[in-house]
Design an enzyme around this catalytic site. Structure first.
Site, mmCIF file in Angstrom:
data_model
loop_
_atom_site.group_PDB
_atom_site.id
_atom_site.type_symbol
_atom_site.label_atom_id
_atom_site.label_comp_id
_atom_site.label_asym_id
_atom_site.label_seq_id
_atom_site.Cartn_x
_atom_site.Cartn_y
_atom_site.Cartn_z
ATOM 1 N N LYS A 52 38.606 49.179 44.113
ATOM 2 C CA LYS A 52 39.188 48.211 45.051
ATOM 3 C C LYS A 52 38.445 48.258 46.380
ATOM 4 C CE LYS A 52 43.734 48.266 42.912
ATOM 5 N NZ LYS A 52 45.047 48.893 42.809
ATOM 6 N N GLN A 96 49.210 52.394 45.875
ATOM 7 C CA GLN A 96 48.786 52.539 44.472
ATOM 8 C C GLN A 96 49.884 53.217 43.647
ATOM 9 O OE1 GLN A 96 45.815 51.413 43.022
ATOM 10 N NE2 GLN A 96 46.795 52.041 41.138
ATOM 11 N N ASP A 119 50.338 42.934 46.587
ATOM 12 C CA ASP A 119 50.624 43.113 45.158
ATOM 13 C C ASP A 119 51.649 42.095 44.662
ATOM 14 O OD1 ASP A 119 49.163 44.943 43.736
ATOM 15 O OD2 ASP A 119 50.305 46.674 44.449
#
Ligand code: NAP
Length: 282
Positions: A52, A96, A119
């Protein structure tokens, strides 16, 4: 059969995003910023986060990774999220997953400002997506959606069958295809006769986590098949779709690896830029 090249689609999307970042920089004199919080040292999480960060840098985003040991207190993480919520240079925040057991995942998700939730997991974004309003959209289903649209730009009236009803994949995928006027069936582990449900689909999206669950004789001729699954087996990585069989029947199919996976990270970058623009009223 069209082999849907997710690597190429993701590279094209990153190129577009790179140009967009440059023009945003021109206009606002700053670039979108993505901050990732990584807790613990799980190997897959480390790899995801590294990828990422690399991709974010590649398109010119400001990127930062904040690392904590497994033992970090929940309150410390929440405090950091609050700080990032109030930091104007941070457009998007991602924590995460999975988290260590002592940290409440839902509390963490809800602590992130919906406007910075890249997200798309915050209940506000989930609700907005299901109501058809503007929202952050979870990265993997967004990637699947973009791949499907490349193959079939007009989805009006198509029958879509989603295999798996997770909050991460199946449910948002359903909302995205509903918005495109598909007739959507969502299936799960308690579905009676999954094969006959799948056989009705012009579009199949499989997000289950069972190697090669979806067989060739479950697929309608010329269906578009998107395989979200990533399963480690003794024969290497395989998806939720029996690739060899399904490729003989489908019109288009994503490979594993190299299908949906690369699009997920590219969509995270896209979401960061969307958050930046929304927050500036662009
Ligand atoms: P999940 O949260 O475990 O959900 C799995 C879903 O599959 C559940 O809704 C479950 O039904 C359903 N299911 C289980 N067994 C089934 C069966 N025999 N028939 C029909 N449905 C069944 O999984 P997830 O997080 O959505 O992930 C799914 C897969 O995608 C995994 O392999 C994961 O590694 C992969 N993944 C890939 C990416 C990517 O970037 N490519 C991103 C995320 C996840 P119930 O609800 O009834 O239990």
């Amino acid at each position: 059969m069209i082999l849907i090249d997710g690597k190429k689609a993701a590279a094209d999307l990153r190129e577009e995003l790179k140009k967009e970042v440059l023009s945003l920089k021109d206009k606002h004199n700053k670039v979108p910023g993505l901050t990732v919080i990584l807790i613990g040292d799980l190997a897959p999480s480390q790899i995801y986060v590294r990828n990422k960060e690399k991709s974010a840098n590649e398109v010119g985003l400001k990127s930062e990774v904040i690392r904590y040991p497994d033992s970090v207190e929940e309150s410390e993480v929440l405090k950091k999220i609050d700080e990032l919520n109030n930091d104007d240079s941070v457009s998007g925040i991602l924590v995460q997953l999975p988290l260590p057991k002592h940290i409440d995942k839902q509390k963490v998700i809800e602590a992130i400002l919906p406007e910075k939730d890249v997200d798309g997991f915050h209940p506000m974004n989930v609700g907005n997506l299901s109501s058809g309003y503007e929202s952050s959209i979870p990265c993997t289903p967004l990637g699947c959606y973009l791949l499907i649209k490349k193959i079939e730009p007009n989805l009006n009236g198509k029958k879509a069958v989603i295999v798996g009803r997770s909050n991460l994949n199946g449910k948002p995928m359903t909302q995205l295809l509903l918005k495109e006027n598909c007739t959507v069936t969502i299936t799960h582990s308690k579905t009676n006769d999954l094969k006959s449900e799948c056989l009705k689909g012009d579009i199949i999206v499989a997000a289950v986590g069972i190697p090669e669950l979806v067989k060739g004789d479950w697929i309608k001729k010329d269906a578009i098949v998107i395989d979200v699954g990533i399963n480690k087996t003794e024969n290497g990585l395989v998806g939720d779709v029996a690739f060899d069989e399904v490729s003989k029947v489908a019109k288009a199919l994503t490979p594993v690896p190299g299908g949906v996976g690369p699009m997920t990270i590219a969509c995270l970058l896209k979401n960061t830029i969307e958050c930046f623009k929304r927050n500036l009223g662009d």
